[in-house]
Enzyme design. Sequence first.
Site, PDB file in Angstrom:
ATOM      1  N   HIS A 174       8.440 -38.628 -31.833  1.00 20.45           N
ATOM      2  CA  HIS A 174       8.540 -38.502 -29.582  1.00 20.45           C
ATOM      3  C   HIS A 174       9.993 -38.045 -29.484  1.00 20.45           C
ATOM      4  O   HIS A 174      10.539 -38.819 -28.112  1.00 20.45           O
ATOM      5  CB  HIS A 174       8.158 -39.946 -28.965  1.00 20.45           C
ATOM      6  CG  HIS A 174       7.095 -40.027 -28.775  1.00 20.45           C
ATOM      7  ND1 HIS A 174       5.899 -39.350 -28.384  1.00 20.45           N
ATOM      8  CD2 HIS A 174       6.145 -41.320 -29.852  1.00 20.45           C
ATOM      9  CE1 HIS A 174       5.064 -39.751 -28.470  1.00 20.45           C
ATOM     10  NE2 HIS A 174       4.600 -40.741 -29.459  1.00 20.45           N
ATOM     11  N   ASP A 226      11.083 -34.896 -31.166  1.00 23.97           N
ATOM     12  CA  ASP A 226      11.325 -33.169 -31.339  1.00 23.97           C
ATOM     13  C   ASP A 226      11.171 -32.872 -29.799  1.00 23.97           C
ATOM     14  O   ASP A 226      11.714 -31.698 -30.168  1.00 23.97           O
ATOM     15  CB  ASP A 226       9.943 -33.269 -32.150  1.00 23.97           C
ATOM     16  CG  ASP A 226       8.701 -33.479 -31.899  1.00 23.97           C
ATOM     17  OD1 ASP A 226       8.317 -33.926 -30.823  1.00 23.97           O
ATOM     18  OD2 ASP A 226       7.626 -32.915 -32.220  1.00 23.97           O
ATOM     19  N   GLY A 245      -7.121 -38.128 -36.619  1.00 17.91           N
ATOM     20  CA  GLY A 245      -6.466 -39.037 -35.593  1.00 17.91           C
ATOM     21  C   GLY A 245      -5.470 -40.560 -36.292  1.00 17.91           C
ATOM     22  O   GLY A 245      -5.713 -41.458 -35.724  1.00 17.91           O
ATOM     23  N   GLY A 256      -2.296 -40.285 -37.255  1.00 20.44           N
ATOM     24  CA  GLY A 256      -1.183 -39.797 -36.898  1.00 20.44           C
ATOM     25  C   GLY A 256      -0.762 -38.662 -38.284  1.00 20.44           C
ATOM     26  O   GLY A 256       0.654 -38.435 -37.968  1.00 20.44           O
ATOM     27  N   LEU A 257      -1.298 -37.539 -38.725  1.00 16.30           N
ATOM     28  CA  LEU A 257      -1.086 -37.672 -40.304  1.00 16.30           C
ATOM     29  C   LEU A 257      -1.301 -35.778 -40.054  1.00 16.30           C
ATOM     30  O   LEU A 257      -1.303 -35.398 -41.294  1.00 16.30           O
ATOM     31  CB  LEU A 257      -1.701 -38.138 -41.353  1.00 16.30           C
ATOM     32  CG  LEU A 257      -1.650 -39.471 -41.922  1.00 16.30           C
ATOM     33  CD1 LEU A 257      -2.532 -39.378 -43.345  1.00 16.30           C
ATOM     34  CD2 LEU A 257       0.416 -39.834 -42.446  1.00 16.30           C
ATOM     35  N   SER A 258      -0.950 -36.020 -38.690  1.00 15.45           N
ATOM     36  CA  SER A 258      -1.027 -34.102 -38.151  1.00 15.45           C
ATOM     37  C   SER A 258      -2.132 -33.089 -39.052  1.00 15.45           C
ATOM     38  O   SER A 258      -2.072 -32.068 -39.762  1.00 15.45           O
ATOM     39  CB  SER A 258       0.165 -33.523 -39.070  1.00 15.45           C
ATOM     40  OG  SER A 258       0.788 -33.543 -38.142  1.00 15.45           O
ATOM     41  N   SER A 259      -3.911 -33.616 -38.865  1.00 15.23           N
ATOM     42  CA  SER A 259      -4.826 -32.858 -39.333  1.00 15.23           C
ATOM     43  C   SER A 259      -4.624 -32.450 -38.570  1.00 15.23           C
ATOM     44  O   SER A 259      -5.667 -31.432 -38.450  1.00 15.23           O
ATOM     45  CB  SER A 259      -6.026 -34.098 -38.634  1.00 15.23           C
ATOM     46  OG  SER A 259      -6.646 -34.342 -37.775  1.00 15.23           O
ATOM     47  N   SER A 260      -5.004 -32.549 -37.345  1.00 12.54           N
ATOM     48  CA  SER A 260      -4.643 -31.251 -36.553  1.00 12.54           C
ATOM     49  C   SER A 260      -3.918 -29.728 -36.432  1.00 12.54           C
ATOM     50  O   SER A 260      -4.007 -28.773 -36.559  1.00 12.54           O
ATOM     51  CB  SER A 260      -4.197 -31.019 -34.759  1.00 12.54           C
ATOM     52  OG  SER A 260      -3.487 -31.861 -34.725  1.00 12.54           O
ATOM     53  N   ASP A 312       5.337 -31.060 -36.223  1.00 10.25           N
ATOM     54  CA  ASP A 312       4.310 -31.331 -37.559  1.00 10.25           C
ATOM     55  C   ASP A 312       3.928 -29.277 -37.969  1.00 10.25           C
ATOM     56  O   ASP A 312       3.454 -28.990 -39.430  1.00 10.25           O
ATOM     57  CB  ASP A 312       2.880 -31.476 -36.445  1.00 10.25           C
ATOM     58  CG  ASP A 312       2.810 -32.746 -36.012  1.00 10.25           C
ATOM     59  OD1 ASP A 312       3.941 -33.445 -36.220  1.00 10.25           O
ATOM     60  OD2 ASP A 312       1.823 -33.147 -35.168  1.00 10.25           O
TER      61      ASP A 312
END
Length: 354
Positions: free
Chosen positions: A43, A45, A127, A129-133, A177
Amino acid sequence: MPRVHDVHDGCAVRAMALHAEAFGASHAQVGCASGRVNLIGDHIDYAGGPVLPMALHEQTWVAIAPARGEVDRFTSEWRGDDQPQAADGSDAMGWDRYAAGVLAELRAARRAIPPVTIAVASDVPVGAGLSSSAALEVAVARAAIGLIGGTMPARDIALLCQRAEHMHAGTPCGIMDQWCVTHARAGEAILLDCAALASTPVALPRGLAIDIIDSGVRHALRDGGYAARRADVEAAARLLGVAQLADLAAARWSEIDALPPRLARRARHVVRECARVRAAVEALATEDLTRFGELLLESHASLRDDFDVSTPEIDAIVERVRGEGALGARMTGGGFGGCVIVARRADAVRGDAG
Ligand code: GLA
């Protein structure tokens, strides 16, 4: 002939098989990207701070081909309940909004992407917190650019994917990310200056073992909470008269303390977390693993108490591993569930295993 996709053949093959099954096209192009875990610097970046993320070995693969019709069509191996959530956390939103957003941004940037069929296979937990998106966005961008025989610098792909997430998925994310996913090799940590948009690889000492524990908690309000935190940070910066909170010298504590209490806590987190990232880089360079572990614990306490983005389940995991002798541990990523990152001495890990 050497195999190109050694480790990830499984995921690439799954994406291609899914594509052939859903759309019947036999010559799909592929693109891939890794997930990431953030070692420290959460929190900050979007406040222009420094962050220390690491690309994972787990990847997302996309198979893509020109569509026969006029519209893009998507399929994935995710089940409905594994999908990313809408920005307000209320209604489930298809992951295809992320893919469609990247295609829309590429076309807006005058890349001649035809209507396409896309199939996605992924080993990055959604979902968590490992940047799947970000992995999905970058994999789609790489596959689509490859499909038209084009190229795009990593920096431009990162910024385009971030814009896709803002404009089409409704999450006002920072750049960490997408930058990490486009710039770090699998297993590599980078120090990213989010104001300058410049990154350098950071070597991890051989004596350090990093472990990721998934709490299994997937908070529906994650994205609404994320936007609210970002709004707080920007409001604090406005009140303090700086463009970004990371520009604020720690010496201005009295002004921070005079902010409305919630904004003061948010600002305190940002200023201290920026300092912790710099101290963590120094601790890694000097192989001071004890200090590195302490910094992770301090970061967690700050995200829990000043930033309000941890959960009881995550806090319990941090306490447990601490009691078991870990050097340190913290929540990682946007928070509201997801994963804990744990630092241990590598000899302790080998001792446990043996
Ligand atoms: C999410 C966002 C990032 C960053 C982290 C928190 O992963 O996508 O930009 O803000 O949360 O550090």
